[in-house]
Design an enzyme around this catalytic site. Sequence first.
Site, PDB file in Angstrom:
ATOM      1  N   TRP A 332      52.569  27.143  51.250  1.00  0.00           N
ATOM      2  CA  TRP A 332      51.510  26.619  52.107  1.00  0.00           C
ATOM      3  C   TRP A 332      50.984  25.277  51.593  1.00  0.00           C
ATOM      4  CZ3 TRP A 332      46.164  26.330  50.594  1.00  0.00           C
ATOM      5  CH2 TRP A 332      45.878  26.863  49.329  1.00  0.00           C
ATOM      6  N   ASP A 333      51.419  24.880  50.420  1.00  0.00           N
ATOM      7  CA  ASP A 333      51.060  23.567  49.877  1.00  0.00           C
ATOM      8  C   ASP A 333      51.410  22.450  50.864  1.00  0.00           C
ATOM      9  OD1 ASP A 333      51.327  25.509  47.918  1.00  0.00           O
ATOM     10  OD2 ASP A 333      52.084  24.140  46.398  1.00  0.00           O
ATOM     11  N   GLU A 463      44.063  33.062  42.751  1.00  0.00           N
ATOM     12  CA  GLU A 463      44.989  34.146  42.441  1.00  0.00           C
ATOM     13  C   GLU A 463      44.614  34.908  41.177  1.00  0.00           C
ATOM     14  OE1 GLU A 463      48.897  32.148  44.605  1.00  0.00           O
ATOM     15  OE2 GLU A 463      48.559  31.846  42.468  1.00  0.00           O
ATOM     16  N   LYS A 576      40.956  30.359  39.319  1.00  0.00           N
ATOM     17  CA  LYS A 576      42.158  29.560  39.076  1.00  0.00           C
ATOM     18  C   LYS A 576      42.109  28.234  39.823  1.00  0.00           C
ATOM     19  CE  LYS A 576      47.202  29.749  39.642  1.00  0.00           C
ATOM     20  NZ  LYS A 576      48.323  30.467  40.276  1.00  0.00           N
ATOM     21  N   GLN A 577      41.674  28.267  41.081  1.00  0.00           N
ATOM     22  CA  GLN A 577      41.699  27.063  41.909  1.00  0.00           C
ATOM     23  C   GLN A 577      40.664  27.189  43.020  1.00  0.00           C
ATOM     24  OE1 GLN A 577      45.820  28.246  43.171  1.00  0.00           O
ATOM     25  NE2 GLN A 577      45.234  27.261  45.075  1.00  0.00           N
TER      26      GLN A 577
END
Length: 710
Positions: A332-333, A463, A576-577
């Site tokens: 999906w990046d 994640e 994580k992000q």
Amino acid sequence: MNPYLTTHPWKIIETRFDPARVKAAESLFSIGNGIMGQRANFEETYTGETLPGSYIGGVYYPDKTRVGWWKNGYPEYFAKVLNSAFWIGVEVKVNGQLLDLHTAKTLDFYRELDMQHGLLTRRFTAQLPNKVVVEVEAIRFVSMLRTELGAMRYRLKVLSGDAQVEIKPYINADVKNEDANYDEKFWDFVAESASPSSQSVTMCTKKSRFSVCWFAQHEVSEAPRERTVTLYKYVGITSSLNHDSRDLARAAQAVAAEAQKVGFDTLLQEQRSAWEEKWAHCDVEIGGDDEAQQGIRFCIFQLLQTYTGKDARLNVGPKGFTGEKYGGSTYWDTEAYCIPFYLATAGEQVARELLKYRYNQLPKAIENATKLGFSGGAALYPMVTMNGEECHNEWEITFEEIHRNGAIAYAIYNYIRYTGDQNYLADYGAEVLMGIARFWTQRITWSGARSRYVMLGVTGPNEYENNVNNNWYTNYIACWCLRYAKESMEWVKKSQPQRYKAIIEKTLFDESAEWPQWMDIVEKMHFPKDEARQIFLQQDGYMDKEQILVKDLDPAQRPLNQKWSWDRILRSCFIKQADVLQGLYFFEDDFDIDTIARNFRFYESRTVHESSLSPCVHAILAAKIGDMDKAYDLYLRTSRLDLDDYNKEVDEGLHITSMAGSWMAVIQGFAGMRVKEGQLTFEPKLPKHWTHLSFYINFRGTIKKLNFKQ
């Protein structure tokens, strides 16, 4: 700043040889042309630790999934881009002694990646074990103009002692993938031939049956007076993606022969000109900050040599042509990060091809959803894919990280907002949006206890949290998708009624039943919130975790994914992000600046940025709320993530897709570019030490150069 690399606005330069950094440098100095590429391996023999890697876009292998406990719905295979023939090989012997920098004494070493012209150069002086000293210069490139050609010049000069030099160019097709699940090799031998001036090898992949031919024309010239030997090697690389398998050798030979006829110097000039033309439409110039300048050009360079839009079957793998991690597949990046970059730098058609890639795979997305128990045309796009079929084998991602569906819908919206190409909805987009909306309708659950709709058992962009309930971002983008799908279909119905009729007949869509259901979910969805702090909760129960801030972590414990057990990570509050902040970035117009600032400060202090996709989103939001020091720090982290090896993993390959996020951090963050009511708008906020910022934007068929000064 990386002490091993020289800071230069247009080049990546290494001035010393360190065996411990060979694999990292192989990643950093990688080259490609959107069709194929390779790591910066040495041409001559190297017996030290190395990761030979040469990759061809679209050529993959369905490696059997390897898991400890099989679950229904698991994909049968994990697709991976294949390491292919090592075509740059040259065996060098001096007085019978093999030239090998692992055994020789390196007296001088210089390596340069010229990003402005797409050239890789290496020079070194070495003393062999037999005491002969030699000087080598090697230049190579993968042609941006002749996309099936690789070319190199390898020149060796004897500096001391009497010496007889033997140079033997070769192609080694007996290769393997470092990431093979069962240590098997993925190629079958088909044919080979050789003559004093050429070599040809044809191989075919097992299972997937892609055929590839490498045909090398080479010539060696000697200058006895200068004690110099020079090898020119021209390699045609053709695959069954673009040629009949029976014609591969003939086609590859034609490429190599024409290159040899043209000559290395002319090819070199072609390469320079082709790259200069590319930069003329997409360069970003930063004044007063060489580190920032080098970082953004490195990111743009890697993106340009990873994807060109010339082949609609290809996409942007997270590692591009620089390594094997993530299998070289589509994530999906592409939709969330890469499409904005290609829209603004390569034009509408390139971005449209990336969207059509997903439209063409809609039947597979419906098939993926069916395997998991969904029906009626519901579509779940894969987390990882080569051909539209899911091939990711971690259950917490494959089954639960379903927000990826939202990113694909958002990319359609983003494309139309930027280009004004509303007809894309009628041509392709409406069908995709309908399938995604049908998926959300079935995946969302009505909670009698809450009297609200909920989303159970998901993994958000963070994640480091698996199998959670009501991830705020996933819930929000699901509702947005339902609204946008309805609005889009209404537009098609009104503007192109015949096309609308064809779509509903094809999909058996019942607007009187489905639209009200979509809107009921939108109106009654549960969104977790901390009322006391006035922030959106990442998911239900997030505040039950011990709230430790990143600044209080022992640096020796970082990165967490290499130091902590997975159980410990899952129980921690660390992120994580960008997760909640991903939603605030996508949908910033839905929230006031104070809401964005409160959520940013709360979540930034808990985010470890151990995903390459994270710092860019945080940098954009930091600039938006006026925290310029934080924005700059995060920009450096995203643009120099690989150059400075923040996550201690650059030896595995570069983070290509996140490099588009680095571009976004500059253009959307510091320049403040937005599209509002069909017009570009800018609200520049430059870091205080930048003297100026200039860049090119391709907007609706016109290339504009923007200049901002401090």
